[in-house]
Design a protein around this motif. Structure first.
Motif, short mmCIF file in Angstrom:
data_model
loop_
_atom_site.label_atom_id
_atom_site.label_comp_id
_atom_site.label_asym_id
_atom_site.label_seq_id
_atom_site.Cartn_x
_atom_site.Cartn_y
_atom_site.Cartn_z
N LYS A 1 0.83 -1.21 0.00
CA LYS A 1 0.00 0.00 0.00
C LYS A 1 0.87 1.26 0.00
O LYS A 1 0.61 2.20 -0.75
N GLY A 2 1.92 1.24 0.82
CA GLY A 2 2.82 2.40 0.90
C GLY A 2 3.55 2.63 -0.41
O GLY A 2 3.74 3.77 -0.84
N TYR A 3 3.95 1.54 -1.06
CA TYR A 3 4.65 1.68 -2.34
C TYR A 3 3.73 2.32 -3.38
O TYR A 3 4.12 3.27 -4.07
N LEU A 4 2.52 1.81 -3.50
CA LEU A 4 1.60 2.30 -4.52
C LEU A 4 1.25 3.77 -4.30
O LEU A 4 1.26 4.57 -5.24
N GLU A 5 0.94 4.12 -3.07
CA GLU A 5 0.44 5.46 -2.78
C GLU A 5 1.54 6.50 -2.57
O GLU A 5 1.29 7.70 -2.77
N THR A 6 2.73 6.07 -2.19
CA THR A 6 3.78 7.05 -1.87
C THR A 6 5.03 6.90 -2.73
O THR A 6 5.35 7.78 -3.53
N GLU A 7 5.72 5.76 -2.60
CA GLU A 7 6.98 5.60 -3.32
C GLU A 7 6.80 5.63 -4.83
O GLU A 7 7.54 6.31 -5.55
N CYS A 8 5.81 4.90 -5.32
CA CYS A 8 5.54 4.89 -6.76
C CYS A 8 5.19 6.30 -7.25
O CYS A 8 5.65 6.72 -8.32
N MET A 9 4.39 7.02 -6.48
CA MET A 9 4.00 8.38 -6.87
C MET A 9 5.20 9.32 -6.87
O MET A 9 5.29 10.23 -7.71
N ASP A 10 6.11 9.12 -5.94
CA ASP A 10 7.33 9.95 -5.91
C ASP A 10 8.15 9.74 -7.18
O ASP A 10 8.63 10.70 -7.80
N TRP A 11 8.32 8.47 -7.57
CA TRP A 11 9.06 8.17 -8.80
C TRP A 11 8.31 8.70 -10.02
O TRP A 11 8.93 9.23 -10.95
N LEU A 12 6.99 8.54 -10.03
CA LEU A 12 6.19 9.02 -11.15
C LEU A 12 6.37 10.53 -11.33
O LEU A 12 6.61 11.01 -12.44
#
Length: 216
Positions: A181-192
């Motif tokens: 959940k943290g990856y999808l909502e935070t880390e992935c969005m940061d990279w995006l």
């Protein structure tokens, strides 16, 4: 005509404010080598707005950039760590395909495919920032949906009886659900957000170059 022009400009502005961007990673593994041109036992690719930005396969064993802005903006360490990550995932896929073949009592002489797709989608806000809208983390086996993550309820969804054992096992690992959940909502969005900005910088520099050539 004046009002029509104003309407068109306002409409364009609204579209710009609601611009959507996505970052997706797709991993595909075969249970054994496939003797066909262009197919590798394991591949991994990153897609920004459905355009490939990085690539790895089991034959070349190296994560490489597929867009100029990725090559220019991301340091050597990024590609080295990415290569190590892809190599470890290749081994993970190999182990888990073997587990699924045994669980389903399939013939290991046949070719089987395990695929993992995960990423996020964000919407551009009036202030230019991307806001999380949707995340995807799902697995398919032999072309059929096998397991997916329900981000809203932080639980794994098993569409088939064969995937129920995996769902039960993964649901019991709280840290895995929190990480996903943290990856999808935070880390992935940061990279995006970072990749989108990098792409804009390259586009802007190319525009300036074209303008310079046009003027002189």
């Amino acid at each position: 005509m004046y009002f029509l022009a104003v309407f068109v400009l306002l409409g364009t502005g609204l579209v710009a404010n609601c611009e959507m961007h996505s970052l997706t990673y797709i991993y595909t593994a075969f249970s054994k080598p496939v003797e066909l041109p262009g197919l590798h036992e394991f591949t991994a690719m990153g897609l920004l707005d459905n355009k490939m930005i990085d690539y790895f396969d089991s034959d070349n064993q190296k994560k490489v950039p597929k867009q100029d802005f990725m090559k220019k903006q991301m340091p050597v360490e990024y590609w080295e760590k990415g290569t190590q990550s892809r190599q470890s995932k290749q081994q993970w896929f190999k182990v888990n395909i073997d587990i699924l073949i045994k669980r389903m009592r399939q013939n290991d002489s046949d070719v089987h495919i395990l695929q993992w797709r995960h990423g996020c989608e964000g919407e551009t806000q009036p202030n230019g920032k991307l806001q999380y809208r949707h995340g995807t983390d799902m697995y398919s086996y032999d072309g059929t949906d096998f397991l997916s993550f329900d981000d809203s309820h932080s639980t794994w969804v098993a569409p088939t009886a064969a995937s129920e054992p995996t769902k039960r096992k993964w649901d019991e690992v709280q840290v895995l659900k929190e990480y996903t959940k943290g990856y999808l909502e935070t880390e992935c969005m940061d990279w995006l957000s970072k990749f989108v900005e990098f792409g804009k910088k390259i586009d802007a520099s190319m525009y300036d170059l074209k303008l310079f050539i046009f003027l002189f």
